[in-house]
Design a protein around this motif. Sequence first.
Motif, short mmCIF file in Angstrom:
data_model
loop_
_atom_site.label_atom_id
_atom_site.label_comp_id
_atom_site.label_asym_id
_atom_site.label_seq_id
_atom_site.Cartn_x
_atom_site.Cartn_y
_atom_site.Cartn_z
N SER A 185 -53.37 -7.65 -37.70
CA SER A 185 -53.84 -6.90 -38.80
C SER A 185 -55.10 -6.23 -38.08
O SER A 185 -55.64 -6.87 -37.25
CB SER A 185 -54.35 -8.05 -40.03
OG SER A 185 -55.18 -7.10 -40.94
N VAL A 187 -57.78 -6.10 -39.99
CA VAL A 187 -58.85 -6.76 -40.73
C VAL A 187 -59.05 -8.15 -40.00
O VAL A 187 -58.51 -9.13 -40.04
CB VAL A 187 -58.53 -6.89 -42.08
CG1 VAL A 187 -59.44 -7.75 -43.03
CG2 VAL A 187 -58.04 -5.75 -43.08
N SER A 227 -45.87 -11.38 -43.03
CA SER A 227 -47.43 -11.44 -43.44
C SER A 227 -47.12 -12.17 -44.55
O SER A 227 -46.35 -12.33 -45.57
CB SER A 227 -47.77 -10.19 -43.96
OG SER A 227 -48.86 -10.25 -44.78
N SER A 288 -57.92 -1.98 -48.50
CA SER A 288 -58.32 -3.43 -48.73
C SER A 288 -59.79 -3.74 -48.96
O SER A 288 -60.71 -2.81 -48.67
CB SER A 288 -58.38 -4.08 -47.12
OG SER A 288 -58.61 -5.40 -46.93
N VAL A 302 -60.00 -0.38 -43.72
CA VAL A 302 -58.59 -0.41 -43.51
C VAL A 302 -57.99 -0.33 -44.71
O VAL A 302 -58.16 -0.89 -45.77
CB VAL A 302 -58.29 -2.07 -42.96
CG1 VAL A 302 -57.06 -2.31 -42.79
CG2 VAL A 302 -58.99 -2.00 -41.55
N TYR A 303 -56.80 0.45 -44.77
CA TYR A 303 -55.65 0.42 -45.57
C TYR A 303 -54.45 0.17 -45.16
O TYR A 303 -54.38 -0.34 -44.15
CB TYR A 303 -55.48 2.06 -46.05
CG TYR A 303 -56.55 2.64 -46.69
CD1 TYR A 303 -56.38 3.52 -48.10
CD2 TYR A 303 -58.00 3.14 -46.24
CE1 TYR A 303 -57.30 3.81 -48.59
CE2 TYR A 303 -58.86 3.82 -46.72
CZ TYR A 303 -58.53 4.28 -48.06
OH TYR A 303 -59.49 4.89 -48.56
N PHE A 304 -53.66 -0.19 -46.24
CA PHE A 304 -52.20 -0.95 -45.80
C PHE A 304 -51.40 -0.36 -46.87
O PHE A 304 -51.55 -0.33 -47.99
CB PHE A 304 -52.33 -2.63 -45.68
CG PHE A 304 -52.56 -3.05 -46.67
CD1 PHE A 304 -51.67 -3.81 -47.64
CD2 PHE A 304 -54.01 -3.44 -47.31
CE1 PHE A 304 -51.90 -4.38 -48.82
CE2 PHE A 304 -54.08 -4.20 -48.47
CZ PHE A 304 -53.00 -4.50 -49.16
N ARG A 315 -46.08 -5.46 -43.13
CA ARG A 315 -47.39 -4.90 -43.52
C ARG A 315 -47.74 -4.06 -42.36
O ARG A 315 -47.79 -4.59 -41.47
CB ARG A 315 -48.27 -6.03 -43.83
CG ARG A 315 -49.81 -5.28 -44.13
CD ARG A 315 -50.56 -6.29 -44.81
NE ARG A 315 -51.98 -6.16 -44.68
CZ ARG A 315 -53.15 -6.65 -45.31
NH1 ARG A 315 -52.88 -7.43 -46.06
NH2 ARG A 315 -54.16 -6.04 -44.67
N ASP A 317 -50.95 -2.17 -41.08
CA ASP A 317 -52.58 -1.71 -41.34
C ASP A 317 -52.94 -0.35 -40.77
O ASP A 317 -52.50 0.02 -39.68
CB ASP A 317 -53.18 -2.81 -40.94
CG ASP A 317 -53.41 -4.14 -41.84
OD1 ASP A 317 -52.59 -4.00 -42.64
OD2 ASP A 317 -54.21 -4.89 -41.42
#
Length: 397
Positions: A185, A187, A227, A288, A302-304, A315, A317
């Motif tokens: 990730s 994040v 994930s 997120s 961060v988008y996902f 997933r 990111d």
Amino acid sequence: MLDLAKLARQLPGISQHLQHEAGAGRQRLERAAQLQLAADARRAELRAVQQEWRDRLFFTAAEPTEPLGTRVPVVPPPTAHSVFATDGSQISPSHHEIAYCYLINIGRVMLHYGQNLFPLLDSLPEVFYRPEDLNESRQWGIRTEEWLGYRRTVSEAQALAEMACRWVNPPGAHPGPSLALLDGSLVFWFLESLPSGARDRLLIPILSAWEQLRAARIPLAGYLSASRSSEALNFLRLQACPYPVPNCSQHCSDASDRLPCQRVHPLRDATFWQELLQPGERGPLWRSSARVLDWYDERSRVYFCYLHVGTEIARVDLPAWVAEDAKLLDRTLGIVLAQVHKGFGYPVALAEAHNQAVVRGGDRARFFALLEQQMIRAGLQNVGTSYKEARKRGSIA
């Protein structure tokens, strides 16, 4: 030694438990599908409620930027493109070894498609042995072994940016589309529990490396296989909340076991989207809401999304500057999907970066043998491992 005869007597219980969980999981999927339909009809309203009551929620819910039923076929990547990836491994410090030090090894991979160019597959090892390196984290009460993992994350980002930007910016070169890939990730949840000084020491160089990629127009993506996140499904908890407003601190502060909005717990995002997506499709894009992202700059938020890669739901990111550019987003996901197909279920660039980075038992032994030779040449006396380590290696049991 593992006693397989005793272990075998416990396995039927595991099978029965898994069978029961499979039935309960189907019920959770049905409830989640019902909540999704209801939440999609109120998506704008629930987003407004989420933003207003975010500080009172006991859970982290991602914010959808597209309808919850979105299913977008991923377009194939350009014929000519390049992929950059890094991954890291380490040798942790041990007082039982001949010297107290640690090593970070960063695997680097550069793959070119449709360009008749040689790939790059190598690794960059770095040894840390100075007191300022070994004791740096103690000012914040962080163990050296724990700090080593954080430092490795920084090194992976820096090596990725340096490799990718050096390739796309040589004088007179006109490289094709490219993608920078990281394993895991974007994040960095571990930053949440760190003091501000330690957090800045780690996050600032990572975001600086990301900014180099943005300036060079090299999209960045983090790939998460298997994930376990529930960040997207947590948005459905706003729909499931039985109270007029989702003020968890007021209504649910004395909840002993499970909150009333946890109607699909412990269902995971990937399991839910496995039922909705076909191979080669992505689900809706999410922003997120992790609190750790408050320390990121706006371009790095961060988008996902969830991507059906054929073998699993992965997933992906993305930093904001990639996710908010429709063409760049499509191209990024197309290259990611192509990487998974080339790697038979996992991005080939990340798999090769891991293979370049991993430090096996033989590598560790050779590293310390080389270090021992250097110490003896320098005139150091009593060079060797502790009695405990020597006895473990030479056990007769």
